[in-house]
Enzyme design. Sequence first.
Site: not given
Lengths: 258, 258
Positions: B73, B77, B83
């Site tokens: 990250h 990105h 996540h």
Amino acid sequence: MKLTMLVLTGLVFASGPPVAQLEKQKLVDLTYPFDDRTIAWPTNKPFQWRKTDWGMTAGGYWYASGDFAMSEHGGTHMDAPLHFGKDRSAVDEIGINRLIGPAVVVDVTTAASENRDYRLSVGDLKGWEAAYGRIPDGAIVLMRSGWGRHWPDKKRYLGTDAPGDTKNLHFPGFSKAAAEFLSKERLIRGIGIDTPSIDYGPSGDFIVHQIINGADLYGLENVANLETLPLHGATIIALPMKIKGGTGGPVRIIAILP
Amino acid sequence: MKLTMLVLTGLVFASGPPVAQLEKQKLVDLTYPFDDRTIAWPTNKPFQWRKTDWGMTAGGYWYASGDFAMSEHGGTHMDAPLHFGKDRSAVDEIGINRLIGPAVVVDVTTAASENRDYRLSVGDLKGWEAAYGRIPDGAIVLMRSGWGRHWPDKKRYLGTDAPGDTKNLHFPGFSKAAAEFLSKERLIRGIGIDTPSIDYGPSGDFIVHQIINGADLYGLENVANLETLPLHGATIIALPMKIKGGTGGPVRIIAILP
């Protein structure tokens, strides 16, 4: 009339909704996932990944993250011209228009099945041209050897699974003559292959790398799923990680089928 | 007649040469290079790169290579749904058709200039729709705050340049209501932003991440050059590194201009 002209120049966007519906084309992914089985060159750092956070937080929500380390030249990756070409383009310096082009797929599966050190010849390229016409300007020329069936078995794919062993590498690649023909006689963007290297396994001088990178062209290695592509008519989009000054890096390659 | 139908369904390929001339469209790169100035989240591993080989070999040819390490990250990105979404898609599990879509660019530069903690509202989205029509199915909704002018100055871009400091983050993001509207009322593929996070700097609960990732949608962070995009009509191609089971990763984002 205007419509016809647009069609003849290539892609046409719908004039109704302001949307190019590229995502509705048939797409295929030519990329292997990166994990602990990803094949790197025997002397290069393998892909390593670890979880840094993974679970429910005190705040009551899920949070997961990881980090990783790797060589620029493992898994499905791009060799930037700088890899074997002094003063040639680093991976971040390759203009994005050079990352998209018509796929020329040259199939040598039969020859490679009979000789694991097979090298693609100018005759193979001329054979493709006899069937489909001159290799188009801007092409990305992909050698299909059938080697994808060996991934991720290192012994079969590389010829050796001994760490650091570069003396017993066996897999197909391009020939020197094919590299010279493509870089001098045709206007291509780059080449690609479904093996670990654009040079064949026993190469000691990496002459194909020298020629291709020296001509400021790139190579795509460990390209996946080449057997899903038609020999002509597909379009490649190969977007590498943008490493400043990098000699290559992981690349995500997709193809738009005709 | 057949031609007309093709045009209405979207992209049309030339029937003459077997080549989609996508590479001749006008393209822009929405990706920052990765180098030692690349901004990562204060608590994450920064991008680190080193040369492993660099120079003329005994064989008389140039050879250069490197390796690198980083968080999933940092820099430009993708936040995969996994996540902040338990059991949601990892970055390698996002189908490639979901990585391409029409760009909806919502400009809030003026509001963000006046308030560095500005959050994009449902009203901002409705304003876009009043001008350009309903957010199209499959859209990638990009918030343009003008924050790119601060990159790579950490103090201005993040609000703090103290290592590990997450208490003094200030930058614009999406609001909770906007995330709910986009994930429930529209059929989007993902969202993106020209700041470090889809949640605004002071966020403590990352509610936008929770909502977006929870709906199996992705986020694009630190998107570069958003000021070069028109507010509607561009197409985004966002190809992330294919990390098996990854919660995100470096992504190369390009746009095809209308």
